[in-house]
Design an enzyme around this catalytic site. Structure first.
Site, mmCIF file in Angstrom:
data_model
loop_
_atom_site.group_PDB
_atom_site.id
_atom_site.type_symbol
_atom_site.label_atom_id
_atom_site.label_comp_id
_atom_site.label_asym_id
_atom_site.label_seq_id
_atom_site.Cartn_x
_atom_site.Cartn_y
_atom_site.Cartn_z
ATOM 1 N N ARG A 1 -17.809 -0.421 -46.560
ATOM 2 C CA ARG A 1 -19.119 -0.882 -47.050
ATOM 3 C C ARG A 1 -20.198 -0.059 -46.358
ATOM 4 N NH1 ARG A 1 -17.564 -6.964 -45.638
ATOM 5 N NH2 ARG A 1 -16.952 -5.719 -43.847
ATOM 6 N N SER B 1 -15.574 -11.935 -46.779
ATOM 7 C CA SER B 1 -14.948 -13.256 -46.890
ATOM 8 C C SER B 1 -15.738 -14.276 -46.071
ATOM 9 C CB SER B 1 -13.499 -13.196 -46.393
ATOM 10 O OG SER B 1 -12.756 -12.337 -47.206
ATOM 11 N N LYS C 1 -5.535 -15.385 -35.687
ATOM 12 C CA LYS C 1 -6.819 -15.374 -36.394
ATOM 13 C C LYS C 1 -6.812 -16.561 -37.341
ATOM 14 C CE LYS C 1 -9.637 -12.071 -38.957
ATOM 15 N NZ LYS C 1 -9.637 -10.750 -39.566
ATOM 16 N N HIS D 1 -13.060 -6.903 -52.763
ATOM 17 C CA HIS D 1 -11.616 -6.624 -52.635
ATOM 18 C C HIS D 1 -11.016 -6.294 -54.007
ATOM 19 C CE1 HIS D 1 -11.744 -9.591 -49.031
ATOM 20 N NE2 HIS D 1 -11.646 -8.380 -48.534
HETATM 21 O O1 PNS Z 1 -9.267 -7.878 -43.886
HETATM 22 P P1 PNS Z 1 -9.170 -7.484 -42.442
HETATM 23 O O2 PNS Z 1 -9.048 -8.710 -41.569
HETATM 24 O O3 PNS Z 1 -10.279 -6.567 -42.016
HETATM 25 O O4 PNS Z 1 -7.792 -6.660 -42.299
HETATM 26 C C1 PNS Z 1 -7.377 -6.157 -41.037
HETATM 27 C C2 PNS Z 1 -5.931 -5.663 -41.095
HETATM 28 C C3 PNS Z 1 -5.011 -6.726 -41.646
HETATM 29 C C4 PNS Z 1 -5.844 -4.442 -41.968
HETATM 30 C C5 PNS Z 1 -5.512 -5.278 -39.631
HETATM 31 O O5 PNS Z 1 -5.842 -6.317 -38.753
HETATM 32 C C6 PNS Z 1 -4.034 -4.958 -39.492
HETATM 33 O O6 PNS Z 1 -3.555 -3.993 -39.996
HETATM 34 N N1 PNS Z 1 -3.302 -5.820 -38.760
HETATM 35 C C7 PNS Z 1 -1.874 -5.717 -38.562
HETATM 36 C C8 PNS Z 1 -1.550 -5.388 -37.104
HETATM 37 C C9 PNS Z 1 -1.659 -3.902 -36.840
HETATM 38 O O7 PNS Z 1 -1.004 -3.102 -37.450
HETATM 39 N N2 PNS Z 1 -2.505 -3.538 -35.852
HETATM 40 C C10 PNS Z 1 -2.673 -2.163 -35.426
HETATM 41 C C11 PNS Z 1 -3.723 -1.412 -36.203
HETATM 42 S S1 PNS Z 1 -5.320 -1.944 -35.764
#
Ligand code: PNS
Length: 170
Positions: A95, A133, A46, A22
């Site tokens: 990745r 993570s 989550k 990150h």
């Molecule tokens: O680090 P992560 O958990 O892979 O990040 C995921 C994240 C936070 C980018 C994604 O879950 C997100 O954007 N969540 C906010 C809700 C949203 O906008 N959902 C619609 C798009 S999938």
């Protein structure tokens, strides 16, 4: 003379906890924008190991001195946060090929919901390509060595959290 619009990017994630992967993306992406906002998702469904405040604090500690990097929490839809911040670009890291399907779906959904929002991807550095993570938590929980996998500034915090969890279970 026309003043140029400030370029603002958002790097969203759960960051539970921040890894060297990150941090590398934050450093590289910060060179592309006038302001890079690291958006930490507050997601009650989550279950996170670290609280929102801890995750934000971790990233702030590790990005200290990076003048154009700000850390903020967000809830709800990412595209709404992006618009609210006056940004138009989402930054994500890729990745392996296994990341691609989920990231493509997310980028397309976000584009569908907000035409003016684009997602750009950074290829994760080869040295960080095996990091997540989840594996950090797994290694730390079992007393393994996480030095070199997460920023040094947060190593102790991660071990302390694991110790707290073990103690709480007794
Ligand atoms: O680090 P992560 O958990 O892979 O990040 C995921 C994240 C936070 C980018 C994604 O879950 C997100 O954007 N969540 C906010 C809700 C949203 O906008 N959902 C619609 C798009 S999938």
């Amino acid at each position: 003379m026309k003043t140029q619009k400030k370029r603002i990017g958002v790097y969203p994630g759960s960051f539970d906890p921040l890894t060297n992967g990150h941090l590398d993306i934050i450093i590289r992406a910060s060179k592309l924008f006038d302001l890079l906002i690291v958006g930490v998702l507050k997601n009650d469904s989550k279950k996170a190991l670290f609280t929102m405040d801890e995750r934000v604090e971790h990233i702030r500690k590790c990005t200290k001195g990076m003048e154009n990097v700000k850390v903020e929490m967000f809830e709800g839809l990412l595209v709404d946060f992006v618009k609210q911040k006056g940004a138009d670009t989402i930054v994500r890291g890729l990745r392996a090929v296994s990341d691609y399907e989920y990231e493509l779906q997310m980028a397309m959904l976000n584009k569908h919901m907000s035409q003016e929002t684009d997602t750009i991807f950074f290829m994760t550095d080869i040295h960080n390509s095996f990091l997540s993570s989840s594996v950090i938590k797994d290694i730390a929980q079992h007393g393994g060595n996480i030095h070199g996998l997460v920023p040094e500034e947060i190593v102790d915090d991660i071990y302390a959290k694991m110790k707290g969890i073990k103690t709480a279970k007794l």
